[in-house]
Write a protein that holds these residues in place. Structure first.
Motif, PDB file in Angstrom:
ATOM      1  N   ARG A 110       0.729  -1.276   0.130  1.00  0.00           N
ATOM      2  CA  ARG A 110       0.050  -0.035   0.190  1.00  0.00           C
ATOM      3  C   ARG A 110       0.930   1.095   0.190  1.00  0.00           C
ATOM      4  O   ARG A 110       2.103   1.211   0.501  1.00  0.00           O
ATOM      5  CB  ARG A 110      -0.800   0.014   1.379  1.00  0.00           C
ATOM      6  N   TRP A 111       0.306   2.373  -0.427  1.00  0.00           N
ATOM      7  CA  TRP A 111       1.205   3.523  -0.355  1.00  0.00           C
ATOM      8  C   TRP A 111       1.750   4.024   1.084  1.00  0.00           C
ATOM      9  O   TRP A 111       2.766   4.508   0.853  1.00  0.00           O
ATOM     10  CB  TRP A 111       0.249   4.717  -0.944  1.00  0.00           C
ATOM     11  N   ALA A 112       1.010   3.558   2.041  1.00  0.00           N
ATOM     12  CA  ALA A 112       1.451   3.957   3.238  1.00  0.00           C
ATOM     13  C   ALA A 112       3.068   3.320   3.387  1.00  0.00           C
ATOM     14  O   ALA A 112       4.046   3.671   4.063  1.00  0.00           O
ATOM     15  CB  ALA A 112       0.714   3.695   4.200  1.00  0.00           C
ATOM     16  N   ASP A 113       2.996   2.105   2.943  1.00  0.00           N
ATOM     17  CA  ASP A 113       4.382   1.115   2.840  1.00  0.00           C
ATOM     18  C   ASP A 113       5.264   1.798   2.198  1.00  0.00           C
ATOM     19  O   ASP A 113       6.612   2.037   2.956  1.00  0.00           O
ATOM     20  CB  ASP A 113       4.106  -0.064   2.543  1.00  0.00           C
ATOM     21  N   GLN A 115       5.509   5.346   1.297  1.00  0.00           N
ATOM     22  CA  GLN A 115       5.806   6.427   2.123  1.00  0.00           C
ATOM     23  C   GLN A 115       6.696   6.436   3.496  1.00  0.00           C
ATOM     24  O   GLN A 115       7.665   7.019   3.524  1.00  0.00           O
ATOM     25  CB  GLN A 115       4.762   7.304   2.384  1.00  0.00           C
ATOM     26  N   ALA A 116       6.370   5.368   3.922  1.00  0.00           N
ATOM     27  CA  ALA A 116       7.114   5.005   5.201  1.00  0.00           C
ATOM     28  C   ALA A 116       8.601   4.886   4.912  1.00  0.00           C
ATOM     29  O   ALA A 116       9.666   4.961   5.555  1.00  0.00           O
ATOM     30  CB  ALA A 116       6.646   3.894   6.016  1.00  0.00           C
ATOM     31  N   PRO A 131      -3.330   6.784   1.658  1.00  0.00           N
ATOM     32  CA  PRO A 131      -2.191   5.827   1.840  1.00  0.00           C
ATOM     33  C   PRO A 131      -2.468   4.406   1.881  1.00  0.00           C
ATOM     34  O   PRO A 131      -1.614   3.627   1.904  1.00  0.00           O
ATOM     35  CB  PRO A 131      -1.529   6.447   2.895  1.00  0.00           C
ATOM     36  N   GLY A 132      -3.982   4.108   2.350  1.00  0.00           N
ATOM     37  CA  GLY A 132      -4.171   2.755   2.441  1.00  0.00           C
ATOM     38  C   GLY A 132      -4.574   2.121   1.192  1.00  0.00           C
ATOM     39  O   GLY A 132      -4.874   0.769   1.131  1.00  0.00           O
ATOM     40  N   ASP A 291       5.164  11.192   4.826  1.00  0.00           N
ATOM     41  CA  ASP A 291       4.380   9.828   5.352  1.00  0.00           C
ATOM     42  C   ASP A 291       3.087  10.178   5.906  1.00  0.00           C
ATOM     43  O   ASP A 291       2.833   9.219   6.864  1.00  0.00           O
ATOM     44  CB  ASP A 291       5.369   8.993   6.160  1.00  0.00           C
ATOM     45  N   GLY A 294      -1.637  11.423   3.849  1.00  0.00           N
ATOM     46  CA  GLY A 294      -3.138  11.119   4.214  1.00  0.00           C
ATOM     47  C   GLY A 294      -4.008  11.923   4.896  1.00  0.00           C
ATOM     48  O   GLY A 294      -5.133  11.750   4.782  1.00  0.00           O
ATOM     49  N   THR A 301     -10.101   4.706   6.574  1.00  0.00           N
ATOM     50  CA  THR A 301      -9.288   3.583   6.365  1.00  0.00           C
ATOM     51  C   THR A 301      -9.864   2.359   6.503  1.00  0.00           C
ATOM     52  O   THR A 301      -9.115   1.397   6.180  1.00  0.00           O
ATOM     53  CB  THR A 301      -7.886   3.883   7.454  1.00  0.00           C
TER      54      THR A 301
END
Length: 441
Positions: A110-113, A115-116, A131-132, A291, A294, A301
């Motif tokens: 996922r985009w959160a991954d 960005q982190a 980001p989910g 990060d 979102g 989410t």
């Protein structure tokens, strides 16, 4: 020799899990993120690795089945009915090469991954507002978000793609290795091959600011007038989305969401014309970590039931747009205007299938659909948007903004669609791979 048709044969080859109707975990595994979409699939494969993807496609081809791949199911449309649903969520690895400004991303990430992993290096992927959302589905459908006015579509920043083709053969495609398939996958969705990983270009962002301003709905006309003025002259580093929101049990409001590739002081300067509109009940513009993108829109989410529709607009100066934005939006939850333009209208020579997005604005409507009566009312209202925008809506839209029931033809001009359909017939004559928006039909 008779081709194997029993899923028992497939189960024996997998490192992951095969679920059939009646299994305890089947219903949950077959349910997409959008709970308004009911998927009546024949089986679910929760792939543990790319080998499981290849084994599933080979089995499906031999048995006369079709395979539909989903990570989160945000873009599910109901086209997976009757397929083997291939869940890729466990293929969620992310590796960032800081020096090369590249992320290697599994199809389940996922985009959160992303960005982190990228943000500590001052780098960003070209994500949307939530980001989910899964990287693969968003990117294959074009990928239009906060950074698009500066950098263009996410699809056009893909360096290479690992796929399993319709014959079940794993391979890597890029601008030199099967350029036709590489072109098609970047913007036409997942109807030509199953993606297992992507290599994405990342962009350096030294400073990023964003936030929101909220007014009561009675100020909608004034806010829209300033929005037209500001977006007409906005630098491409500034992206503005304007929403008319009517949440159940809450006052109707108008919300300006802003994202700026630069410092917060400059962002506030660019947004200063909005200060002339009185009664702002919230005003939050400041630095935003890469990060934490979102947080600008704070999209839900958790899985939810909803229906949506989008239209690309040739402008926002018409009476039709003003009427929509100054009138109640119920039974919809939201109508949103997104400012496009900039790099979106100027694709380079290596652009994917979607090509240029020359329309300067996009209108997006969304409504909750948690029970049949409300779902029907929301659907009827969304269907009327096209009529309401007669003469302003261009009639096409990116694949990621196609609603269930809309065909891929709505995303492409006639020559591009013909080229994509020829590729589908040549590469997958049995229809083994099925995307959310099939190219044929």
């Amino acid at each position: 020799m008779t081709a194997p048709t029993s899923t028992e044969t497939l189960a024996d080859t997998l490192h992951g899990r095969l679920l059939r109707p009646g299994d305890d975990a089947f219903a949950r595994a077959a349910t997409p993120w959008n709970l308004a979409v009911r998927q009546r699939v024949d089986a679910v494969v929760e792939a543990a690795d790319a080998d499981d993807v290849a084994a599933t496609v080979r089995f499906a081809r031999a048995a006369g089945h079709a395979v539909a791949a989903q990570s989160t199911g945000h873009g599910a449309t109901g086209e997976a009915d009757g397929t083997i649903l291939l869940r890729t969520g466990r293929l969620d690895h992310v590796e960032v090469d800081r020096a090369a400004r590249v992320a290697r991303v599994g199809a389940g990430a996922r985009w959160a991954d992303v960005q982190a992993a990228a943000a500590p290096h001052g780098l960003t992927g070209l994500l949307g507002s939530a980001p989910g959302v899964g990287v693969a589905g968003y990117t294959l459908g074009g990928g239009l978000g906060w950074f698009s006015r500066v950098f263009g579509l996410a699809a056009d920043h893909v360096r290479s793609i690992d796929v399993v083709d319709a014959e079940g053969t794993p391979r890597t495609v890029d601008a030199t290795r099967d350029p036709d398939l590489f072109w098609a996958l970047r913007g036409a969705g997942g109807d030509l091959a199953v993606v297992t990983a992507l290599e994405l270009g990342l962009e350096p962002v030294p400073a990023f600011a964003g936030g929101r301003t909220v007014w009561p709905a009675r100020r909608a006309g004034e806010v829209l007038a300033v929005y037209r003025e500001v977006t007409a002259a906005a630098p491409r580093e500034l992206s503005l989305w304007l929403s008319r929101v009517e949440a159940p049990g809450a006052p109707a409001v108008v919300v300006l969401h802003a994202a700026f590739l630069g410092d917060a002081a400059t962002a506030r300067d660019l947004l200063s014309p909005f200060a002339a509109v009185g009664d702002a009940v919230a005003h939050e513009i400041g630095p935003v970590a890469l990060d934490a993108v979102g947080g600008i829109t704070a999209d839900p989410t958790d899985p939810a039931a909803g229906r949506s529709r989008a239209e690309l607009l040739t402008g926002v100066d018409s009476g039709a747009v003003e009427h929509l934005f100054t009138s109640p939006v119920a039974p919809l939850l939201m109508l949103q205007l997104r400012h496009l333009g900039g790099a979106l209208a100027e694709p380079g020579p290596g652009a994917g299938a979607l090509g240029a997005v020359t329309e300067p604005y996009l209108l997006y409507g969304f409504g909750l659909a948690f029970e049949p009566g409300i779902s029907t009312a929301v659907g009827d209202r969304l269907a009327r948007l096209t009529h309401d925008l007669d003469g302003v809506a261009s009639g096409r839209k990116p694949v990621t903004f196609l609603a269930p029931g809309e065909r891929a033809a709505a995303a492409f001009d006639a020559p591009t669609l013909a080229r994509l359909q020829d590729l589908k017939r040549a590469r997958d004559p049995q229809g083994t791979v099925r995307g959310n928006h099939p190219l044929l039909g």
